[in-house]
Each structure stands twice: as structure tokens, then as C-alpha cells.
Design a protein around this motif. Structure first.
Motif, short mmCIF file in Angstrom:
data_model
loop_
_atom_site.label_atom_id
_atom_site.label_comp_id
_atom_site.label_asym_id
_atom_site.label_seq_id
_atom_site.Cartn_x
_atom_site.Cartn_y
_atom_site.Cartn_z
N ALA A 74 15.71 70.81 23.60
CA ALA A 74 14.76 71.90 23.43
C ALA A 74 14.40 72.08 21.96
N LEU A 75 15.40 72.08 21.10
CA LEU A 75 15.16 72.24 19.67
C LEU A 75 14.33 71.07 19.14
N GLU A 76 14.68 69.87 19.55
CA GLU A 76 13.95 68.68 19.10
C GLU A 76 12.47 68.75 19.51
N TYR A 77 12.23 69.16 20.74
CA TYR A 77 10.86 69.19 21.25
C TYR A 77 10.02 70.24 20.52
N ILE A 78 10.60 71.39 20.27
CA ILE A 78 9.87 72.45 19.56
C ILE A 78 9.53 72.02 18.14
N LEU A 79 10.46 71.34 17.48
CA LEU A 79 10.25 70.94 16.09
C LEU A 79 9.49 69.63 15.95
N LYS A 80 9.29 68.93 17.05
CA LYS A 80 8.69 67.60 17.01
C LYS A 80 7.31 67.59 16.36
N ASN A 81 6.49 68.54 16.75
CA ASN A 81 5.11 68.59 16.27
C ASN A 81 4.86 69.95 15.61
N PRO A 82 4.79 69.99 14.28
CA PRO A 82 4.60 71.28 13.59
C PRO A 82 3.38 72.04 14.07
#
Length: 267
Positions: A74-82
Motif C-alpha cells: 500500500a505504501l509503495e503504491y501510494i508513493l509510486k507516482n507523485p
């Protein structure tokens, strides 16, 4: 320094950082709220792995590890694309409130119980009315209406995103994310979460069947409880949280990595 000690030290560093963040920062926007909450959950689940393992509880350690993978995804996906970070954070928040409301509405409660739950239900409903959520909420509701059963969609499925946690893991892995985000690992652990692994407590002893004790022997010198992988997930989250929301802590992070680096190659 053994895998258990590295994990324990990483948890202590992250916990101290979170406390420092709370003193100097404000939760004044949705992305900060969601990202900080996910970071806290990652720390908590890492501690869950450690404490369960220290008590010889393999099953709870595995379930905490599985949940840790999901929180990390979840954290990775949210931060993936600014450019999409704010909307994805809002989708996560919307999904949370909808699930809480649905949990109350789907259950059969007495009138007294409903009055008791009313305050919490009112809070979740009011949160969904926040003006800053409305644009994403419209998309969320449209996606939910497409399901003939009206099921609440996965928050990450908005805007053509993955439709399941395994799809999410594969998406991130295909995009060259760190080795800790390996989708088949999540799939392996999911069987335990669905309780199909209860029978792995049965073993043969001589010619007879017996059942393992609830608590196993714990050896901190061995990595029988995913200490290395848990520490890797946690330190990855520490680095990402620091970079995105707590850059003032980068000096502390560099010092921490310098201390643990000599021990990483042998674990």
C-alpha cells in the motif's frame, strides 16, 4: 549482529523517528495522514513478527508478516507516482471509512448496540463528506456501482489500477520495485491467513501422528521467522517515509544505515 537483533534495532529506530515526527509535524493533509498511518502500521506489524517469534509463535508471526507485506504494498503504491499520491491517499481513506460503515450496516445489532455504535458511524459518514474527498469519492462510487453486488472496491483499483492484492504485488514487481515486493511470497502466505495451514501442526512421530506444541523453541541466531525479510521491508519503509515526509531525519537515517551496513551482507 544477528537477524533478530537487526530487526529489533530497526524497530527501535523507526519507533523513535515516529515519535520525533509527531512532535515536529502536523497531520494537516490526507496524504500525510495516510502515509504516516501506514508507516506506523508497518512498524507495529514488524514488532508483531518479532514478539511472536520471541515467544515461539510461528503462526502469529507469519500472519503479521503477511499483513506487513500488504501494508508495504500500500505504501509503495501510494508513493509510486507523485502526481497520483494525493488521489491514491484519498482513495485509501475513502475505502477505510466505507468499510467501517459497511461493517456496522451488515451486522444485526440490537437497538442498544446501534446507539453505542452511532457515534463512530457518524464520524465515518462525516469524514466522507469532506470537500477535499469529493472528486475521488465520485470515482469510488462509480466503480462500486459497476459491481452488481455493490461490493466496496479495492482502493487501489481506481483509475484502472490493480483489482486484487496479488495484481498489485505483480504490478509493483514488474515496475522493478525492491525484491521484498515479490507477489508469489504474498500468495504463499495467504494460505495461512485463510486457516488452511492449521494442519501443518500435525506431524509423524515414529508410526503415529502427533501435534506440535503451541510454542516452538526460539533461537535468535536463526532466521526461522522471516527476520531478514521483515527488517528489509521495514528499513525500506523507513527510507521512503523519511524521504517523503520527514527529510529532517535524513542525517539520523544515514547514521543508522552506517551502523547496520556491515551486518547486512552476512544475513
Amino acid at each position: 549482529m544477528k537477524p533478530y537483533d537487526l530487526l529489533k534495532g530497526s524497530i527501535e529506530f523507526a519507533s523513535k523517528q515516529l515519535e520525533a515526527f509527531k512532535v515536529t509535524k502536523s497531520l494537516d493533509d490526507v496524504s500525510t495522514i495516510v502515509i504516516t498511518a501506514l508507516y506506523r502500521k508497518i512498524i507495529e506489524l514488524s514488532e508483531g513478527v518479532r514478539v511472536s517469534a520471541a515467544n515461539g509463535l510461528a503462526g502469529p508471526a507469519e500472519l503479521n508478516y503477511r499483513a506487513l507485506i500488504e501494508a508495504t504494498l500500500a505504501l509503495e503504491y501510494i508513493l509510486k507516482n507523485p502526481a497520483k499520491m494525493d488521489d491514491r491517499s484519498k482513495a485509501y481513506k475513502i475505502g477505510y471509512h466505507k468499510l467501517q460503515i459497511n461493517a456496522v450496516n451488515q451486522e444485526i445489532f440490537s437497538e442498544q448496540e446501534r446507539r453505542f455504535l452511532g457515534r463512530g458511524l457518524s464520524y465515518h459518514q462525516k469524514e466522507l463528506e469532506l470537500e477535499e474527498l469529493q472528486e475521488v469519492l465520485i470515482k469510488f462510487n462509480e466503480l462500486q456501482n459497476q459491481d452488481r453486488r455493490g461490493f466496496i472496491p479495492k482502493w487501489y483499483s481506481l483509475d484502472g489500477g490493480p483489482r486484487s492484492i496479488n495484481q498489485l504485488a505483480k504490478y509493483l514487481a514488474e515496475e522493478n520495485e525492491p525484491e521484498t515486493l515479490v507477489s508469489n511470497l504474498y500468495g504463499l502466505l495467504s494460505t495461512g491467513a485463510h486457516m488452511y495451514m492449521a494442519l501443518n501442526s500435525i506431524k509423524k512421530s515414529g508410526g503415529n501422528l502427533t501435534i506440535k506444541p503451541v510454542k516452538a523453541t526460539f533461537n535468535c541466531n536463526l532466521d526461522e521467522y522471516n527476520f531478514v525479510a521483515t527488517r528489509s521491508l521495514l528499513t525500506s519503509a523507513i527510507a521512503k517515509f523519511t524521504r517523503e515526509k520527514h527529510p529532517e531525519y535524513i542525517g539520523n537515517l544515514r547514521d543508522f544505515f552506517k551502523r547496520i551496513r556491515p551486518y547486512l551482507s552476512v544475513n
